[in-house]
Design an enzyme around this catalytic site. Structure first.
Site, PDB file in Angstrom:
ATOM      1  CD  GLU A 427       0.545   3.825  -3.756  1.00 28.79           C
ATOM      2  OE1 GLU A 427       0.247   4.908  -3.213  1.00 28.79           O
ATOM      3  OE2 GLU A 427       1.718   3.442  -3.908  1.00 28.79           O
ATOM      4  CG  ASP A 500       1.139   3.935   0.317  1.00 24.86           C
ATOM      5  OD1 ASP A 500       0.029   3.798   0.869  1.00 24.86           O
ATOM      6  OD2 ASP A 500       1.816   2.992  -0.127  1.00 24.86           O
ATOM      7  CG  ASP A 502       5.270   6.267  -0.718  1.00 18.80           C
ATOM      8  OD1 ASP A 502       4.499   6.625  -1.651  1.00 18.80           O
ATOM      9  OD2 ASP A 502       5.395   5.089  -0.367  1.00 18.80           O
ATOM     10  CG  ASP A 504       6.523   4.317  -5.627  1.00 17.98           C
ATOM     11  OD1 ASP A 504       7.246   4.933  -6.444  1.00 17.98           O
ATOM     12  OD2 ASP A 504       6.641   3.104  -5.364  1.00 17.98           O
TER      13      ASP A 504
END
Ligand code: 0RA
Length: 652
Positions: A427, A500, A502, A504
């Site tokens: 990402e 990541d 998180d 997203d």
């Protein structure tokens, strides 16, 4: 004169069961777990034949605590009279004597299930350390027992009176023959469930006396309920239909339902055996559908006279169907290496004729559905043409790829070994940069993904292929996509999604998994798709003498680390994203096979997953996430314990 009658020339040679023990593979295919379960299918098939002949409507399988299996039915019971040819009790002959030449042992039963033409019971006996057969007939309970692969323990004995009828067979597989003698409950359960779907009103039950698990299946509406269950989470264009009929020696049953989706599912059976490789009945099914819809479309001018017919593939978009035929044994032919294809030519015309006639009536009674399917097929034909053009673009040669800028972002591995190379889908460009310099370039390739990945469930194939990221992934993996996808051609052993930790990142994971699920499903089935687990925290000490650094992959782990340390002196930093890590840190925590944690993505139950694939299509992210959590099994790459990550105590 009935043709089955023996004549004086019929040669009968009776022998013991040694040939089966010498070459078990010839009789049951293999001696692994598959062959082991085959024993149960053989015995159950005998009971199914009895039920199909119209006797008995309940079959029970029990897994006993001593490792034996009991199969009981409430049919007529196995015949127990003295057999004139041999002078022996037919119960003994049926379960312990192989025959060669001529016909023997078929006591006129209406044999339709696949089976081994009545030799099933003997084969199971031959491969068991113990077998007992109880037959309840004529008001009595008769019993015979065998040991050591079919050696008679005693002659048939009359154990007393009963008002019941039926057959009970208990056998204990021989561990000297099988590489495993452990039965799998779910395997048996699925098989019995399938049998219950195929034979309306037959009750199939399973009990494991070790775990006390129990299941029971009975479907009054047979394969219609099978289709209903397969589409229960799908949006439908039509009702679930059911058509049946008989033509000559062949009984035909078809159930079908149109979903709003685009995948086609067809499951077929001949004499209750799954025909995984299709055959004449499937050809008949497809021909009938193509003909019925085209005739309908012509009749109501839905296609103009100058246009070509609609193609079958387009007409079966979104169609879930089950075809089940029962074929008289005299014309029954299975073909192919694994006998998974029905050969019988008559089955094509039988299914075609029955289904064409009934489906035509149905379409005239359900015009709106017929029109919707025709319209969908027309759209599909257009999309197919567009996809063909897009596919050609994907298959361009290297030079053209450069011009199209397809591979420019990939940092390839130097080695070309498909059996070890890894592709990291990373990402963001900055994390991509760290990954690129931190990796072991001999076998690790990096493909940075910019922004959100396209949702391939909502996009048409054409627009998916025009998406840079998607096109680059297909090109890089190098094994094509869709039904042309060939996992053996994959350039990578592992495809590792690195995002990541998180929301997203989680969303990107789901979108990527959706893409693999829809376009490269065998990659998941083959266990090649992984999710990298980056650390959440780094713990260091503030300028002390004994420098240390530890990574924590969860808050619990962080708490554990802190418990062991002098709290005053520590500095906790939270990694907000992969981009915050240096190349070395990223290698050490997330990419180095010695120290990283990977989650392998698995889809355990594909039939079930198939039924729910539409989930990916819609906007319902919540449902999709739940589905992934329930169906995608996340398992650690190795037996890797996170505690082992105490590599720290070093300098930074
Ligand atoms: C041969 C003839 C008859 C029944 C059976 C076999 C039979 C075999 C098995 C195996 C498991 N369960 C079974 N149930 C029946 C019919 C004999 C008659 O006419 O009554």
């Amino acid at each position: 004169m009935p043709k089955d009658n023996y004549n004086a020339d019929t040669i009968e040679v009776l022998k013991g069961l040694d040939p089966v023990r010498k070459r078990p593979g010839m009789y049951i295919g293999s001696t692994d777990a598959r062959g082991l379960h085959y024993l149960i299918w053989e015995i159950v098939d005998n009971s199914i034949d009895e039920a199909l002949a119209g006797y008995g409507k309940e079959i029970k399988v029990e897994l006993n605590t001593d490792g034996s299996v009991t199969v009981s039915d409430n049919g007529r019971g196995v015949p127990v009279g003295i057999n004139h040819e041999t002078g022996k009790n037919s119960l003994e002959v049926i379960y312990s004597m192989l025959h060669a030449g001529g016909k023997f042992g078929q006591a006129g039963g209406y044999k339709v299930s696949g089976g081994l033409h009545g030799v099933g019971g003997k084969v199971v006996n031959a491969l068991s350390t113990y077998m007992k057969v109880t037959s309840m007939r004529d008001g009595h309970i008769y019993e015979i027992e065998f040991k050591n692969g079919g050696q008679k323990v005693h002659d048939v004995i009359d154990k007393g009176e009963t008002r019941k009828t039926g057959t009970v067979v208990t056998f204990k597989p021989d561990p000297k023959i099988f590489s495993t003698v452990i039965f799998n409950y779910d395997t048996i359960k699925e098989r019995l469930k399938e049998g219950a779907y195929l034979i309306k009103g037959l009750k199939m039950s399973l009990v494991d006396h070790n775990s006390n698990k129990k299941d029971e299946f009975e479907f009054e509406d047979g394969i219609k309920e099978y289709v209903s269950d397969m589409v229960k989470n799908k949006e439908l264009m039509s009702d679930v239909t059911y058509f049946e009929g008989t033509e000559g020696p062949i009984d035909v049953e078809v159930s079908m339902a149109y979903t709003q989706g685009f995948d086609e599912t067809l499951i077929s059976f001949a004499n209750n055996l799954r025909t995984r490789d299709g055959g004449s009945h499937e050809v008949g099914y497809k021909t009938a559908i193509t003909k019925a819809f085209n005739d309908f479309a012509r009749k109501f001018n839905l296609i103009s006279t100058k246009d070509a017919n609609l193609e079958g593939n387009d007409l079966r978009c979104g169609l879930v169907g089950i075809v089940s035929v029962r074929v008289e044994e005299s014309v029954l032919e299975f073909e192919g290496q694994t006998k998974g294809r029905l050969g019988t030519p008559l089955a094509k015309s039988a299914v075609e004729d029955v289904l064409y006639e009934k489906l035509t009536d149905y379409l005239h009674a359900n015009k709106a559905l017929a029109e919707a399917v025709v319209e969908k097929a027309q759209k599909n034909a257009k999309a197919r043409e567009a996809a063909r053009k897009a596919r050609n673009m994907i298959r361009l040669d290297k030079k053209d790829k450069k011009e199209l800028n397809l591979s420019s972002k990939l940092s390839p591995a130097q080695g070309k070994n498909k059996d070890i190379n890894e592709l990291f889908l990373v990402e963001g460009d900055s994390a991509g940069g760290s990954a690129k310099s931190g990796r072991d370039r001999s076998y690790q390739a990096i493909l940075p993904l910019r922004g959100k990945v396209l949702n391939t469930e909502k996009a048409t194939e054409e627009s998916a292929l025009q998406n840079q990221e998607i096109a680059t992934m297909i090109y890089t993996i190098g094994a094509d996509y869709g039904d042309k996808f060939d996992v053996k051609k994959s350039n990578y052993k592992k495809i590792i999604i690195m995002t990541d930790a998180d929301d997203d990142g989680a969303h990107i994971q789901i979108l990527l998994l959706t893409f693999f699920f829809r376009y490269m499903r065998p990659l998941i089935e083959d266990g090649r798709v992984y999710i990298a687990v980056p650390p959440l925290f780094r713990v260091t000490n503030k300028g002390g003498k004994n420098n240390f650094m530890k990574y924590a992959y969860s808050t619990e782990e962080l708490a554990n680390i802190l418990k062991k340390l002098n709290k005053d002196n520590v500095l906790i930093s939270r990694f907000k994203g992969l981009g915050e890590m240096s190349a070395e840190q990223l290698w050490e925590t997330t990419m180095n096979p010695e120290t990283r944690t990977l989650i392998q993505v698995k889809l355990e139950d594909f039939d079930e997953a198939e039924g729910e694939v539409d989930l990916f299509m819609g906007d319902d992210a919540e449902r999709r996430r739940n589905w992934l959590e329930n169906h995608v099994q996340f398992s650690l790459e190795d037996e890797y314990e996170i505690d082992k990550l105490d590599l720290t105590q070093g300098e930074e």
